[in-house]
Design a protein around this motif. Structure first.
Motif, PDB file in Angstrom:
ATOM      1  N   SER A  56      -3.837   7.590 -56.849  1.00 32.24           N
ATOM      2  CA  SER A  56      -4.087   6.252 -57.400  1.00 32.24           C
ATOM      3  C   SER A  56      -5.268   6.262 -58.360  1.00 32.24           C
ATOM      4  CB  SER A  56      -4.340   5.249 -56.264  1.00 32.24           C
ATOM      5  OG  SER A  56      -3.208   5.138 -55.418  1.00 32.24           O
TER       6      SER A  56
ATOM      7  N   HIS B 100      -4.899   7.992 -52.251  1.00 37.34           N
ATOM      8  CA  HIS B 100      -6.048   7.474 -52.994  1.00 37.34           C
ATOM      9  C   HIS B 100      -6.383   8.362 -54.191  1.00 37.34           C
ATOM     10  CE1 HIS B 100      -6.789   4.181 -50.326  1.00 37.34           C
ATOM     11  NE2 HIS B 100      -6.968   4.960 -49.275  1.00 37.34           N
TER      12      HIS B 100
ATOM     13  N   GLU C 163      -3.305   9.733 -46.528  1.00 42.26           N
ATOM     14  CA  GLU C 163      -4.082   8.624 -47.103  1.00 42.26           C
ATOM     15  C   GLU C 163      -4.951   9.101 -48.256  1.00 42.26           C
ATOM     16  OE1 GLU C 163      -6.162   6.931 -43.706  1.00 42.26           O
ATOM     17  OE2 GLU C 163      -4.993   5.077 -43.979  1.00 42.26           O
TER      18      GLU C 163
END
Length: 252
Positions: free
Chosen positions: A215, A212, A208
């Motif tokens: 991104s 992130h 995760e």
């Protein structure tokens, strides 16, 4: 010192040591050759096991190249020697990154791809530590250079990371945002990440956090899939989804 001169057999030469990579396994396309993907195994594994799995995927137009990592002492295993793409002392965002090992392995992968025909679409995928090299390669592609500053030589069209993490996550955003061309490349590169919710080796939150970090750095064409009840291994449904993701992105 030049990583771009490394070869499949001799490994990548650095100022401090020669890194000897293991055997490379190749799965030839059963149909028309349209894409080549280098697939990287996890810690302690080799290219053969993944070559056998990839050979059975319904992707007849892809050539798979499955190299084997160098054998080296690994800190996270108490110094026990095994196949590893780079040194890792601990899975921690605060731990030091082995830039020499990362660059050498990323260069080895790029060199394997650099001899493919000009009309063939190129990608990198991997599992666990292999996924870490795939994601590190994505950041090198976006920046147009390795961590050591040498030019990154190939144009990537797809990245797949299963049960992995992003090395150098703390600095990637600044490096990408500092260049318009790097931001453009980052935004255009399709990335698929997947993680098991019950992964006991590389915890789900590492996947995760990597998603992130990428991104935020400008990798906009990125997907993250979670598999409930699944640990540090792949399942047929997941590989089916990898196939379904790859087909349109490589125009197969």
């Amino acid at each position: 010192m030049s990583y771009s001169n490394s070869s499949m057999g001799s490994g990548s030469r650095t100022a401090r040591r020669t890194i000897e990579f293991g055997r490379t396994y190749v799965v030839k396309p059963k149909g028309k050759h349209q894409a080549t993907i280098v697939w990287l195994h996890g810690l302690g594994d080799n290219g053969s096991s993944w070559a056998q799995l990839l050979e059975n995927l319904p992707l007849p137009n892809i050539k798979w190249i499955c190299p084997t990592a160098p054998t080296r002492p690994v800190g996270i295993l108490g110094g026990f020697p095994c196949t590893a793409w780079f040194e890792v002392g601990e899975l921690s965002e605060d731990g030091p990154d082995d830039f020499e090992g990362l660059d050498a392995s990323a260069a080895h992968v790029a060199n394997l791809l650099s001899t493919e025909p000009a009309d063939i679409k190129l990608g990198i995928g991997g599992f666990s530590m292999g996924a870490a090299i795939a994601l590190y390669s994505a950041t090198c592609f976006a920046q147009g250079k390795y961590g050591n500053g040498y030019p990154y030589p190939v144009y990537l069209r797809a990245i797949i990371g299963l049960r992995g993490w992003l090395p150098c996550a703390r600095s990637v955003r600044n490096k990408i945002e500092g260049s318009h061309e790097a931001a453009r490349r980052a935004a255009s590169l399709p990335i698929l990440l997947s993680h098991g919710q019950c992964d006991e080796v590389v915890p789900h939150n590492y996947g995760e956090r990597s998603y992130h970090a990428l991104s935020l750095a400008g990798f906009r064409n990125i997907a993250f899939k979670t598999y409930e009840g699944i640990g540090h291994y792949t399942v047929p449904k997941e590989m089916d989804e990898v196939c379904n993701w790859l087909n349109p992105r490589l125009g197969l």
